[in-house]
Design a protein around this motif. Structure first.
Motif, PDB file in Angstrom:
ATOM      1  N   LYS A  85       0.827  -1.209   0.000  1.00 30.84           N
ATOM      2  CA  LYS A  85       0.000   0.000   0.000  1.00 30.84           C
ATOM      3  C   LYS A  85       0.863   1.261   0.000  1.00 30.84           C
ATOM      4  CE  LYS A  85      -3.796   2.247   2.270  1.00 30.84           C
ATOM      5  NZ  LYS A  85      -4.588   2.415   3.446  1.00 30.84           N
ATOM      6  N   ALA A  88       2.446   1.668  -3.479  1.00 31.33           N
ATOM      7  CA  ALA A  88       1.442   2.099  -4.453  1.00 31.33           C
ATOM      8  C   ALA A  88       1.104   3.573  -4.235  1.00 31.33           C
ATOM      9  CB  ALA A  88       0.196   1.238  -4.355  1.00 31.33           C
ATOM     10  N   TYR A  92       1.537   6.590  -6.863  1.00 35.37           N
ATOM     11  CA  TYR A  92       0.398   7.461  -7.145  1.00 35.37           C
ATOM     12  C   TYR A  92       0.793   8.931  -6.978  1.00 35.37           C
ATOM     13  CZ  TYR A  92      -4.371   9.306  -6.778  1.00 35.37           C
ATOM     14  OH  TYR A  92      -5.537  10.001  -6.963  1.00 35.37           O
ATOM     15  N   ALA A 108      -2.522   2.377  -9.487  1.00 37.12           N
ATOM     16  CA  ALA A 108      -1.984   2.539  -8.127  1.00 37.12           C
ATOM     17  C   ALA A 108      -3.129   2.631  -7.115  1.00 37.12           C
ATOM     18  CB  ALA A 108      -1.089   3.770  -8.050  1.00 37.12           C
ATOM     19  N   ILE A 111      -4.511  -0.834  -6.610  1.00 33.62           N
ATOM     20  CA  ILE A 111      -3.617  -1.639  -5.768  1.00 33.62           C
ATOM     21  C   ILE A 111      -3.826  -1.282  -4.299  1.00 33.62           C
ATOM     22  CG2 ILE A 111      -1.196  -2.032  -5.126  1.00 33.62           C
ATOM     23  CD1 ILE A 111      -0.556  -1.708  -8.165  1.00 33.62           C
TER      24      ILE A 111
END
Length: 122
Positions: A85, A88, A92, A108, A111
């Motif tokens: 996380k 991602a 992002y 992203a 995810i």
């Protein structure tokens, strides 16, 4: 991890495999913070009987974790999902700052959403 937290944690994973009395005694002692004397009085047995039952139940929990490793694997999974996380989110944010691709942002975000979902339902 402090032993009382570890027992409560293992109880979440393996508690249903204990007898109802063992489970109840561990919940009373670790989660509800009752003393051995309070549990004994409520259950109509001796303080020593409660202590022995708790010690046996603790040993069973630790033995199950040693053999199966479910709690440890869950911890590793949760840690990995957290890292996924974070990475991602970094992708992002980087992509937003540099206006590179909407598709990258969408992926992203997807995810991060999947990692949240898996973490909540693991």
């Amino acid at each position: 991890m402090a032993k009382n937290l570890e027992v409560s944690y293992l109880l979440d994973f393996y508690g249903e495999l204990l007898t109802q009395k063992q489970h109840d005694f561990l919940v009373y002692y670790y989660d509800e913070d009752l003393s051995l004397s309070e549990i004994a009085e409520n259950e109509g047995i001796t303080r020593q009987g409660v202590r022995d039952a708790i010690k046996r139940a603790e040993a069973q929990l630790f033995d199950m974790e040693k053999k199966l490793g479910v709690a440890a694997k869950f911890g590793e999974l949760a840690k990995g999902l957290g890292e996924i996380k974070e990475l991602a989110d970094d992708i992002y944010k980087y992509n937003l700052e540099h206006s590179l691709s909407r598709e990258i942002n969408d992926n992203a975000a997807r995810i991060m959403s999947l990692a949240d979902y898996l973490g909540e339902n693991a």
